[in-house]
Design an enzyme around this catalytic site. Sequence first.
Site, PDB file in Angstrom:
ATOM      1  N   LYS A  25       0.519  -1.053  -0.119  1.00 31.33           N
ATOM      2  CA  LYS A  25       0.011   0.056   0.375  1.00 31.33           C
ATOM      3  C   LYS A  25       1.202   1.247   0.047  1.00 31.33           C
ATOM      4  O   LYS A  25       0.487   2.004  -0.157  1.00 31.33           O
ATOM      5  CB  LYS A  25      -0.939   0.041   1.113  1.00 31.33           C
ATOM      6  N   ARG A 139      11.457  -6.692   4.832  1.00 37.53           N
ATOM      7  CA  ARG A 139      11.772  -5.331   4.877  1.00 37.53           C
ATOM      8  C   ARG A 139      11.867  -4.472   6.161  1.00 37.53           C
ATOM      9  O   ARG A 139      12.472  -4.129   6.426  1.00 37.53           O
ATOM     10  CB  ARG A 139       9.723  -4.529   4.754  1.00 37.53           C
TER      11      ARG A 139
END
Length: 208
Positions: A25, A139
């Site tokens: 997103k 990440r």
Amino acid sequence: MTEAITQTTQGVARLLIVGPPGAGKGTQAVFIAESLGIPAVSTGDIFRDNIKNETPLGLKVKEITSTGALVPDELTNELITDRLSQPDAANGFLLDGYPRTTGQVAYLDEWLAGRGLQIDAAVQLTADTDHIVERLLKRAAEQGRADDTEEVIRHRLDVYAEQTAPLIDVFADRGLLITVDGLGTVEEVAERIHEGLEARGIRRPDAA
Ligand code: AMP
């Protein structure tokens, strides 16, 4: 004629992007918002900045965010409407990570309605759970988000399923939902999102 249509649609889109953590997103929000000429507004980024700078808000939310739970609506709502009141958001914005609860939807609706405004489209980014966990662990390592352990990630996914996934039906019922497969390169996914937006008359300023 084309020019007039472009002018009425460009830069006046009030959008949001919703999907599980790790669906991409944030990346898409920045990419899409830039091509539409509107700011991407991420509550997660605002909280992270406050935590990093040890502001009073940051100190309040640090513990909560590190467990993957949601910050209380009272704090989040005020924060977002302060941000949306800034001049750069006057002609549109793309919300990333907000609203996340039905209470936040109600608050945002009321705030916008009070200004004669509304959300124009909600982009839902889909991704499967295994792929998400893998992406988030990568990440966490790359960005030094040490708190993003597998346990926290799984908790964030549960919180999403319980509190945020129900919002998808809310926007679908309003006819605002654009569902996009989040799997692919940044450009591929962005193109799918733009197609969905264009079908609703929300065009990039430079698009034909
Ligand atoms: P994100 O980067 O969007 O996943 O957000 C990181 C963390 O910030 C979340 O796990 C929550 O603890 C908090 N947060 C971000 N947005 C919201 C929101 N709309 N409501 C409540 N908490 C939020």
